[in-house]
Structures are given as C-alpha cells and as structure tokens.
Design an enzyme around this catalytic site. Structure first.
Site, short mmCIF file in Angstrom:
data_model
loop_
_atom_site.label_atom_id
_atom_site.label_comp_id
_atom_site.label_asym_id
_atom_site.label_seq_id
_atom_site.Cartn_x
_atom_site.Cartn_y
_atom_site.Cartn_z
CD GLU A 1 -1.79 2.36 1.38
OE1 GLU A 1 -1.63 3.14 0.41
OE2 GLU A 1 -1.67 2.70 2.55
CB CYS B 1 -1.76 6.90 1.99
SG CYS B 1 -2.96 5.84 2.77
#
Length: 492
Positions: A243, A277
């Site tokens: 990720e 993020c």
C-alpha cells in the site's frame, strides 16, 4: 531492551537510535536497532512457532486477539498519549486511532469468516470443500502516520489466519511499536508468534532479504514499495502486499453549499497535517464565479488553521508533521512549484524554526508544465481549474497513482461517470477523500499498490485457498468412462 524475539525482551546490537517529540524535541524513546543476526533470529523464532500456532483451533487464536482488544480498551488513554507525543498529532486524533485499532478486531474476525473461512458444498457422491491455510512467516513493515492502526490492520488478520510474524515499525515511531507489542505480550501470545525488530533502512533490508520469509506486508512510500517489489521479483512463492499512497484528486464541480464544500476539502487535504495516504493533493475546481468564491473561502478558512502541540487546550485541528525534516520537504516542494510558475494562494509557514509545526499551503498550477507527479506528504494542496467535467476526469487520471478520488457535486450522473472512468481504488461522492470504512477494501491501482487491498480484504493476502473433493467411501462409478473395461475375465 527494545526488541521482542521469541518471547524475550533483548537489546538491539545495531545502531543507537533516539526518538524525540517532533515539536518540543523532548526525548521519548532510546534504543538500538536490530542487526542482521537478530533479524535472522526473529525469523527462526517465527518459523519454529508456526506449526503449533497454525494448528491451534481458530477459536484459540481468536481468544488471544480478543484479549488484545480488551487490553487496548483498558490502556486507551496511555496508548493515545504515546501516539500523540511520538507523531505530533493532537490528542483527539490519536484517540480516534486507538478506537480504530479496537474496532479492527471484531471486523477482522468477521472478514476472516466471510473471505477465508471454510465453505462446503454437498455433491451427489460427496462434497466440495474450500478451506484456507496460513502462508507461514510474514514480515510486517509499519508506517509512521498511523503507527498503531495501520500495522494492526496487517497483524490482526495475519494472526487470526495462523501466520507468525516479524514486525518492524517505522524508525520514526519505535515507541508506539514497542507499546503495542507489550499489550500483545500481555494478551498471551506464545513465544515466537509475533516478534519485534526496531530499526531503519539496514534493519528493513535485512528483514526483506530473508530467504525463509513467506511474505511481506508493507504500508509506506511508493519508492520503498517499488524497491521491495524489485527485491522480491522472481520469487512468486512469496506473498507481497503493498500500500503505497497517492497523488489524489478532489473535484469541486458544485460548491453551492460553500462552507460544506470547504469543510470537506479541509478534511480531505489537511487532516493529520496532510499525512494520510488518501489526502487530497490535487484540487480540481470548475472555472467560473462560484469556483472563484469557493477558492477565496477555502483560503480564508485554511489560513486560520493554526497547528499546535499534541496536548494544547483547546485542541488544534492539526498538529506537527512527523519531523522538522518532513516540514522542510513540504516547504521545498512549495518553492519548487512556485519556481515552475505556480501562483501561491496561501503560503505555508513554519510556526517555529526547527520544529515540525507547519501551516497549510495552497498553490494554483493551472497551465503549469512539468509539475512532478509525486506524493508530497504534508499540508500542501495543488489547485487546477477546469472548464467541463470530462476535462476534470482527465486531470484526475493524469497521475501514475490511483488510490483515492473524490467528487463534490449534486449530480448523480456525474458520480456514475466518475465511477466508470476514474482510476482509483477509493472513489467518494460528497465525502472526504480521507474517509474509509474497514468493512470495505482499502487500496489502489497504479503506483498506489499491487492489487492487494487491505481492510476488509486483508484476510485475502493472509491465507491461501485449498480446495478438496471428499467422500467418506471409495466406490466404483455406476457409469464408466468410454474405453474402460472392468469386466472380470475367467482364468484359462
């Protein structure tokens, strides 16, 4: 003693490390990194513990994980303070992180059964059964922005599935990592099932290069994720879940409810000081008087955001970045965009030199060429204006990343079009980009990941499927395949 290997707390033999509060510079944690030999020792401990842990009934593993949840609840205030002091985020936000950690337990148990439990289908002559088996020894690399919650999203489903683990927290949040592991110890994990190695790049490289690993679960920057992908290339037998963040677009098509649109933008771009993020990095605003008014209002409200210390009263919306160096990187990115021809709408400002307190920045880049397609991990928002919705989608997709994308609009048809054309794993409508549900997968496409989403889908990369055809008795079929003759011949 800051490493936990095979159930024992030991002193690292690597580089000496010190962690300070990024705003006050108060020393919070000191310890030594794990050297390569200790990383190998942690892997050996995990390998030795794996057979027994994997053979435990699921209920036994679940009981330990649920005990960890009880301990999180009992120590919520203490862990909240550790996270807040170590990361610089306000106390209120650190508390939401611990709450997310607690909620992750029940969600992961449900996801295990829904995604990777056991399913049986009855057949005329037996049954077809789907089971799932753990991979073995997995490494977990944690990030610094959510040093409790995000590693927890790997660790909990991996343990439930029967894997054993080696956890390396970010070198910027060793205190949180150690504090969480101590709660796992108290929960009753057998020795070697979960191991803690502290350290930076050298420790991480030693861990990711171990031949005896069965997989690696990573949350962090794209550059490190790509490096790990290259390092493990040619090893298809190892599971790799990455990720890696994003350069996320937020489209403001209709800002009729202007303050609501501004609030959504602030939540998308500047919460956690821009260190999520999924944060909006690119704001796409429709040309015209309404867009002009929206930007003016956004600059007005964002300009009043004053970052503060973790324990300030009243609490600030945002705290410091993870380090003074991180704040400096944001300032350099802003100056670079100005040099390219960007027009600053709100200049970021260091509240105090040498600390990580940084006010938000907003810069317009419409028509500017060669803007870097990168994730600037901090409170810097880049603005582009567009003429029509198709252009907005083109701008939104003009990135190698593909994590999150959002639309502010009253037109459902525009959202439906975005769902079809957006290249992003998370596409929100009139909701902040930073909003996500653990009951859904979390991940992206392109440079944002390798098609191994976490959250509800974390169970998928923590176990592999085993299919079986079963019958309690062996019988000869009533109808044989052509060419088969089982008639008995008389002896001559």
């Amino acid at each position: 003693m800051t490493l936990w290997i095979n159930g024992d707390w030991i002193t690292g033999q690597g580089e000496r490390r010190r962690k300070t509060n990024p705003v006050s510079e108060e020393i919070l944690w000191q310890g030594n990194d794990a050297d390569a030999a200790q990383v190998a020792e942690a892997c050996q401990a995990a390998r030795a513990a794996f057979p027994r842990w994997a053979r435990q009934p699921f209920a036994a593993r679940q009981a330990i994980v649920e005990k960890f949840s009880v301990l999180l609840e009992a120590h919520k205030a203490d862990l909240t303070e550790v996270i807040a002091r170590e990361t610089g985020k306000p106390r209120w936000e650190a508390a939401t992180e611990v709450t997310a950690m607690i909620n992750k337990i029940a969600i992961s148990i449900k996801a295990y059964h829904a995604r990777t439990g056991e399913q049986k289908s009855e057949l005329v002559d037996g049954a077809a059964t789907l089971r799932h088996r753990p991979h073995g020894v997995l490494a977990v690399f944690g990030p610094y922005n959510f040093p409790g919650h995000l590693p927890n999203g790997h660790i909990v489903p991996a343990l439930l599935a029967g894997n054993t683990l080696i956890f390396k927290p970010s070198e910027l949040t060793p205190w949180t990592g150690e504090t969480v592991i101590k709660l796992w110890e108290r929960a009753g994990l057998p020795a070697g099932v979960l191991n803690l190695v502290q350290g930076g790049r050298e420790t991480g490289q030693a861990l990711s290069s171990l031949d005896d690993l069965d997989g690696l679960l990573f949350t962090g920057s794209a550059s490190t994720g790509y490096q790990l992908h290259r390092q493990l290339s040619g090893q298809p037998e190892k599971i790799l879940a990455l990720e890696m963040g994003g350069n996320n677009p937020l489209i403001i098509e209709d800002a009729t409810n202007m303050d609501a649109a501004v609030h959504l933008t602030l939540q998308s771009a500047f919460i956690t000081a821009g260190q999520r993020c999924t944060c909006a990095r690119r704001l796409l605003v429709k040309q015209g008087a309404q867009g002009d008014a929206f930007l003016a209002r956004l600059v007005d409200v964002a300009g009043r955001l004053q970052p503060g210390r973790w324990d300030d009263d009243p609490q600030p919306f945002i705290g410091g970045l993870i380090s003074a160096q991180a704040a400096q990187h944001v300032m350099e990115a802003w100056r670079q965009r100005e040099a390219l021809g960007g027009r600053t709408l709100l200049a970021p400002r260091k509240v105090k030199e040498g600390t990580s307190l940084l006010t938000p920045g907003i810069i317009e880049l419409t028509g500017v060429a060669d803007v870097p397609d990168e994730e600037v991990f901090g409170p810097l928002l880049n603005v582009w204006r567009y003429a029509h919705f198709d252009e907005a989608i083109r701008l939104a997709n003009n990135t190698r990343f593909g994590l999150s994308c959002g639309l502010v609009s009253t037109d459902r048809a525009q959202f439906e079009q975005l769902l079809l054309e957006a290249r992003a794993g998370i596409v929100n409508w009139n909701k902040p980009l930073t909003g996500a549900a653990s009951t859904a997968p979390f991940g992206g496409v392109g440079a944002s990941g390798n098609h191994r989403p976490s959250a509800w889908y974390a169970a998928d990369y923590c176990a592999w499927p085993m299919a079986s055809l079963e019958s309690p008795e062996l019988t000869l079929p009533a109808t044989l395949s052509p060419g088969l003759d089982f008639s008995r011949r008389e002896a001559v």
